[in-house]
Write a protein that holds these residues in place. Structure first.
Motif, PDB file in Angstrom:
ATOM      1  N   LEU A 241      -4.358  -3.524   2.254  1.00 15.07           N
ATOM      2  CA  LEU A 241      -3.474  -2.407   1.917  1.00 15.07           C
ATOM      3  C   LEU A 241      -2.279  -2.907   1.104  1.00 15.07           C
ATOM      4  O   LEU A 241      -1.906  -2.292   0.082  1.00 15.07           O
ATOM      5  N   LEU A 242      -1.688  -4.007   1.527  1.00 11.20           N
ATOM      6  CA  LEU A 242      -0.546  -4.566   0.803  1.00 11.20           C
ATOM      7  C   LEU A 242      -0.947  -5.016  -0.603  1.00 11.20           C
ATOM      8  O   LEU A 242      -0.159  -4.903  -1.549  1.00 11.20           O
ATOM      9  N   SER A 243      -2.160  -5.490  -0.740  1.00 15.74           N
ATOM     10  CA  SER A 243      -2.629  -5.958  -2.053  1.00 15.74           C
ATOM     11  C   SER A 243      -2.786  -4.804  -3.047  1.00 15.74           C
ATOM     12  O   SER A 243      -2.856  -5.037  -4.257  1.00 15.74           O
ATOM     13  N   MET A 244      -2.841  -3.597  -2.543  1.00 15.72           N
ATOM     14  CA  MET A 244      -2.976  -2.418  -3.401  1.00 15.72           C
ATOM     15  C   MET A 244      -1.621  -1.910  -3.896  1.00 15.72           C
ATOM     16  O   MET A 244      -1.559  -0.948  -4.658  1.00 15.72           O
ATOM     17  N   MET A 245      -0.543  -2.554  -3.455  1.00 19.81           N
ATOM     18  CA  MET A 245       0.790  -2.089  -3.832  1.00 19.81           C
ATOM     19  C   MET A 245       1.258  -2.739  -5.120  1.00 19.81           C
ATOM     20  O   MET A 245       0.966  -3.903  -5.403  1.00 19.81           O
ATOM     21  N   SER A 246       2.025  -1.968  -5.885  1.00 21.67           N
ATOM     22  CA  SER A 246       2.665  -2.494  -7.087  1.00 21.67           C
ATOM     23  C   SER A 246       3.841  -3.377  -6.684  1.00 21.67           C
ATOM     24  O   SER A 246       4.239  -3.432  -5.514  1.00 21.67           O
ATOM     25  N   GLU A 247       4.407  -4.069  -7.660  1.00 25.43           N
ATOM     26  CA  GLU A 247       5.558  -4.923  -7.375  1.00 25.43           C
ATOM     27  C   GLU A 247       6.726  -4.117  -6.810  1.00 25.43           C
ATOM     28  O   GLU A 247       7.450  -4.569  -5.925  1.00 25.43           O
ATOM     29  N   VAL A 279      -6.420   2.689 -11.443  1.00 22.71           N
ATOM     30  CA  VAL A 279      -6.528   1.848 -10.257  1.00 22.71           C
ATOM     31  C   VAL A 279      -5.977   2.616  -9.063  1.00 22.71           C
ATOM     32  O   VAL A 279      -5.120   3.497  -9.209  1.00 22.71           O
ATOM     33  N   GLN A 280      -6.466   2.286  -7.882  1.00 28.59           N
ATOM     34  CA  GLN A 280      -5.952   2.919  -6.669  1.00 28.59           C
ATOM     35  C   GLN A 280      -4.781   2.107  -6.145  1.00 28.59           C
ATOM     36  O   GLN A 280      -4.889   0.906  -5.923  1.00 28.59           O
ATOM     37  N   ARG A 281      -3.671   2.786  -5.969  1.00 24.44           N
ATOM     38  CA  ARG A 281      -2.460   2.142  -5.495  1.00 24.44           C
ATOM     39  C   ARG A 281      -2.060   2.686  -4.134  1.00 24.44           C
ATOM     40  O   ARG A 281      -2.307   3.845  -3.806  1.00 24.44           O
ATOM     41  N   ALA A 282      -1.441   1.814  -3.342  1.00 22.95           N
ATOM     42  CA  ALA A 282      -0.839   2.228  -2.082  1.00 22.95           C
ATOM     43  C   ALA A 282       0.661   2.311  -2.306  1.00 22.95           C
ATOM     44  O   ALA A 282       1.287   1.336  -2.735  1.00 22.95           O
ATOM     45  N   GLU A 283       1.234   3.488  -2.042  1.00 22.20           N
ATOM     46  CA  GLU A 283       2.660   3.700  -2.295  1.00 22.20           C
ATOM     47  C   GLU A 283       3.364   4.009  -0.974  1.00 22.20           C
ATOM     48  O   GLU A 283       2.916   4.853  -0.195  1.00 22.20           O
ATOM     49  N   VAL A 284       4.474   3.318  -0.721  1.00 17.62           N
ATOM     50  CA  VAL A 284       5.156   3.409   0.560  1.00 17.62           C
ATOM     51  C   VAL A 284       6.577   3.916   0.377  1.00 17.62           C
ATOM     52  O   VAL A 284       7.191   3.712  -0.679  1.00 17.62           O
TER      53      VAL A 284
END
Length: 387
Positions: A241-247, A279-284
């Motif tokens: 999940l963390l690897s799917m996050m942007s910087e 791309v699929q991103r995880a946004e928090v």
């Protein structure tokens, strides 16, 4: 005791918001599973699980003081297909209007009608759908007005929704204000008002309510340490999940780690463009507010949570009980056993404390007083419409 009909009732969240001082004469939803949850919490008296098009005068007992309708949002949602009020789902607004027309023909028009939906209603078909809703209520002998209420004022969930409240022509619109103001009348709503023809603007009401005191409940306060409806991710799943996050989003996680306190963030997976590729991103988000609960039918994935305590990071799906708490439902509320069913139920609902606030400051004063109409301002020539 005031009485009401609740259409598109789901699990009865409008009923929960109205409270025990109100008596439900009719509750209707076409979804069998939602109907079962409604019965589990409120009983079967007055409950009709059927298409609203099949509701007849024999089902509509008594003379209600309020008719509430949280009609389906999928065709009006910005994430939907754009069918608007012509769609199969959001188009059920028109059978709802037929119900009101039947009541009018039988001299049983309620003092107040309230409808609720997503903000996309304001701009659907360049504002024509919003105008159609206002026009339909006006044609039935009501003075409508609208406001936007965000559940985040009451619970830790970002959930702005449009509410249209209409008062019968012969009654005084207690709660009418002198003009638009924040937070209830957003720029988008003001633009929608400006798009109304003079005949509807002349009947418009700027509803006014006190702004609630600052919310004390935080997103972290509703999180279960040992949820029963979901499991915590494995460390590998959390790293994925963390690897799917942007910087940018990873920086949020690092800031949460450095805070020295337990931080809870809401996570959504979204498709973004990156270097010309989807791309699929995880946004928090770590602002003590969950993202808006949405169902897959509404165009979004299920929400996850990220719990950060120093170097320790855990993740999982948000639990069904947590979604209920985000909607303002008590822990005693009986949820469906299945996770997907419970998530669908809460994600399609209306936030309970928002309904309570509207009932307290707008609906109940009108219903309890039912004073005959006094003159109120016309807004057809309001300065806002000249901008």
């Amino acid at each position: 005791m005031p009485t009401f009909y609740e259409f598109f009732a789901g699990g009865g969240m409008a009923r929960a918001g109205l409270g025990c001082e109100w008596h439900c004469l009719l509750a209707n939803d076409f979804d069998r599973k939602k109907g079962q949850t409604y019965a589990d919490n409120w009983g079967e008296t007055g409950l009709v699980v059927d298409d609203i098009r099949n509701i007849g005068p024999e089902d509509m007992v008594g003379k209600p003081d309020l008719v509430w309708g949280s009609f389906p949002c999928q065709d009006l949602s910005l994430a939907g297909g754009g069918a608007g009020l012509r769609g199969d789902r959001s188009g059920t607004f028109w059978p709802f209007i037929e119900v009101l027309r039947t009541l009018r023909a039988e001299n049983r028009s309620p003092p107040v009608v309230a409808v609720e939906n997503v903000l996309g209603t304001l701009t659907s078909h360049a504002g024509k759908d919003f105008q159609a809703i206002i026009g339909a209520l006006a044609d039935l002998g009501y003075r409508p007005g609208a406001f936007v209420a965000d559940a985040a004022l009451f619970v830790p969930q970002s959930r702005p929704r449009l509410f249209v409240v209409a008062v019968r022509d012969d009654l005084e619109p207690i709660g009418a204000g002198e003009g638009p103001h924040l937070p209830w009348h957003t720029p988008a709503l003001r633009r929608a008002f400006c798009g109304l023809p003079d005949s509807l603007a002349d009947r418009w009401i700027w509803w006014d309510m006190p702004v609630p005191s600052r919310r004390e409940m935080r997103f972290a306060d509703i999180i279960e340490d040992k949820p029963t409806s979901v499991k915590w991710h494995t460390s590998t799943e959390t790293r994925t999940l963390l690897s799917m996050m942007s910087e940018v989003n990873l920086a949020k996680v690092k800031t949460a780690q450095a805070s020295g306190v337990r931080m809870v963030g809401g996570v959504y997976k979204r498709t973004r463009w990156a270097q010309g590729v989807k791309v699929q991103r995880a946004e928090v988000r770590f602002d003590d507010v969950a993202g808006c609960l949405r169902t897959p039918a509404g165009g979004s994935s299920r929400q996850l949570i990220l719990v950060v305590e120093g170097e320790k990071i855990r993740s999982r799906l948000i639990s069904s009980r947590e979604t209920a708490r985000l909607m303002g439902l008590p822990n005693s509320y009986r949820l469906p056993a299945g996770y997907n069913e419970a998530y669908h139920l809460t994600g399609d609902g209306v936030a309970v404390p928002v309904v309570r606030h509207i009932a307290k400051y707008i609906i109940e004063p009108i219903v309890s007083g039912q004073h005959t109409l006094r003159a109120i301002p016309s807004y057809a020539n309001h300065p806002l419409r000249e901008e």
